[in-house]
Design a protein around this motif. Structure first.
Motif, PDB file in Angstrom:
ATOM      1  N   SER A  22       0.637  -0.859   0.458  1.00 32.37           N
ATOM      2  CA  SER A  22      -0.018   0.197  -0.038  1.00 32.37           C
ATOM      3  C   SER A  22       0.775   1.070  -0.223  1.00 32.37           C
ATOM      4  O   SER A  22       0.522   2.075  -0.763  1.00 32.37           O
ATOM      5  CB  SER A  22      -1.350   0.306   1.038  1.00 32.37           C
ATOM      6  N   PHE A  23       1.898   1.723   1.399  1.00 31.75           N
ATOM      7  CA  PHE A  23       2.518   2.285   0.788  1.00 31.75           C
ATOM      8  C   PHE A  23       3.222   2.684   0.031  1.00 31.75           C
ATOM      9  O   PHE A  23       3.342   3.893  -1.137  1.00 31.75           O
ATOM     10  CB  PHE A  23       3.703   2.649   2.085  1.00 31.75           C
ATOM     11  N   TYR A  24       3.933   1.780  -1.573  1.00 34.29           N
ATOM     12  CA  TYR A  24       4.931   1.591  -2.742  1.00 34.29           C
ATOM     13  C   TYR A  24       3.965   1.793  -3.520  1.00 34.29           C
ATOM     14  O   TYR A  24       3.842   2.620  -4.316  1.00 34.29           O
ATOM     15  CB  TYR A  24       5.690  -0.044  -2.241  1.00 34.29           C
ATOM     16  N   GLY A  25       2.732   1.406  -3.173  1.00 30.12           N
ATOM     17  CA  GLY A  25       1.439   1.489  -4.625  1.00 30.12           C
ATOM     18  C   GLY A  25       1.086   3.120  -4.333  1.00 30.12           C
ATOM     19  O   GLY A  25       0.927   3.452  -5.288  1.00 30.12           O
ATOM     20  N   LEU A  29       2.734   6.102  -7.342  1.00 33.98           N
ATOM     21  CA  LEU A  29       1.387   6.425  -7.898  1.00 33.98           C
ATOM     22  C   LEU A  29       1.300   8.292  -7.717  1.00 33.98           C
ATOM     23  O   LEU A  29       1.695   9.069  -8.643  1.00 33.98           O
ATOM     24  CB  LEU A  29       0.272   6.387  -7.224  1.00 33.98           C
ATOM     25  N   PHE A  30       1.653   8.613  -6.698  1.00 31.44           N
ATOM     26  CA  PHE A  30       2.284  10.102  -7.234  1.00 31.44           C
ATOM     27  C   PHE A  30       3.578  10.304  -7.031  1.00 31.44           C
ATOM     28  O   PHE A  30       4.128  12.135  -6.820  1.00 31.44           O
ATOM     29  CB  PHE A  30       1.854  10.033  -5.226  1.00 31.44           C
ATOM     30  N   PRO A 129      -1.801   8.426 -13.631  1.00 28.14           N
ATOM     31  CA  PRO A 129      -0.989   7.293 -13.316  1.00 28.14           C
ATOM     32  C   PRO A 129      -1.888   5.624 -14.556  1.00 28.14           C
ATOM     33  O   PRO A 129      -2.269   5.985 -14.916  1.00 28.14           O
ATOM     34  CB  PRO A 129      -1.467   6.606 -12.297  1.00 28.14           C
ATOM     35  N   ASP A 130      -0.799   5.180 -14.542  1.00 26.81           N
ATOM     36  CA  ASP A 130      -1.106   3.791 -15.976  1.00 26.81           C
ATOM     37  C   ASP A 130      -1.404   3.198 -15.143  1.00 26.81           C
ATOM     38  O   ASP A 130      -1.113   2.932 -13.886  1.00 26.81           O
ATOM     39  CB  ASP A 130       0.120   3.777 -16.451  1.00 26.81           C
ATOM     40  N   ARG A 134      -1.620   2.149 -11.161  1.00 32.47           N
ATOM     41  CA  ARG A 134      -2.816   1.832 -10.093  1.00 32.47           C
ATOM     42  C   ARG A 134      -3.570   0.142 -10.533  1.00 32.47           C
ATOM     43  O   ARG A 134      -3.849   0.064  -9.009  1.00 32.47           O
ATOM     44  CB  ARG A 134      -4.068   1.991 -11.074  1.00 32.47           C
ATOM     45  N   ALA A 135      -2.827  -0.484 -10.641  1.00 32.24           N
ATOM     46  CA  ALA A 135      -3.724  -2.316 -10.332  1.00 32.24           C
ATOM     47  C   ALA A 135      -2.829  -2.836  -9.078  1.00 32.24           C
ATOM     48  O   ALA A 135      -3.100  -2.849  -7.801  1.00 32.24           O
ATOM     49  CB  ALA A 135      -3.336  -3.246 -11.484  1.00 32.24           C
TER      50      ALA A 135
END
Length: 166
Positions: A22-25, A29-30, A129-130, A134-135
């Motif tokens: 979650s943190f890495y995603g 993303l940002f 974001p691609d 997002r996945a």
């Protein structure tokens, strides 16, 4: 009791992996988004600039959060490299998000204007974001949910086994 300890360890690993993903995603993303914040009042605008390459991305994203929101006082505009306004929106909610088309490479600007009282505004602009990014964000949520469901299942399992033993 050994089975329940193994199940708890597995569930703990799932929850830990979900939190890390979650943190890495969120980070990936940002990472390409440019952010800015400040007080915006009549005559004092907030401008946030980002360099976008039309060969890498075809659309951009922008978002605005108004901390002391009052309807109809803030407008957001996207200005392309040729200083042409390509998007202009009146912000009618506390958190607003929009998309714009990246037609040419160069500096794109998010211009936040206020026609009313002073407002604390937070803005973000950058490439959209691609799907892969997002996945990853969605996968982390699914792993966390699986871990929490597993935690509840282990608790029920332990409860049933203790009842049978007594």
């Amino acid at each position: 009791m050994k089975k329940s300890a193994i199940f708890l360890a597995i569930v703990g690993v799932l929850i830990g992996a979900g939190i890390i993903l979650s943190f890495y995603g969120n980070y990936i993303l940002f990472e390409e988004l440019v952010q800015g914040n400040g007080e915006v009042f009549d005559g004092q605008d907030l401008v946030i600039e980002v360099e976008l390459d039309s060969s890498k991305t075809k659309s951009g994203i922008f978002a605005i959060q108004i901390l002391d929101f009052k309807e109809g006082m803030v407008t957001a505009s996207i200005i392309d490299p040729s200083n042409t306004t390509i998007e202009s929106e009146s912000v009618n909610q506390e958190v607003f998000e929009g998309l714009f088309e990246v037609t040419s490479s160069g500096n794109y600007k998010l211009l936040i204007e206020n026609k009313g009282e002073t407002a604390n505004v937070f803005g973000v602009i950058g490439p959209e974001p691609d799907e892969g990014k997002r996945a990853l964000s969605n996968i982390s949520m699914y792993i966390l949910v699986a871990g929490l469901v597993g935690m509840a299942s282990v608790a029920v399992y332990i409860f049933i086994n203790r009842r049978k033993a007594s």
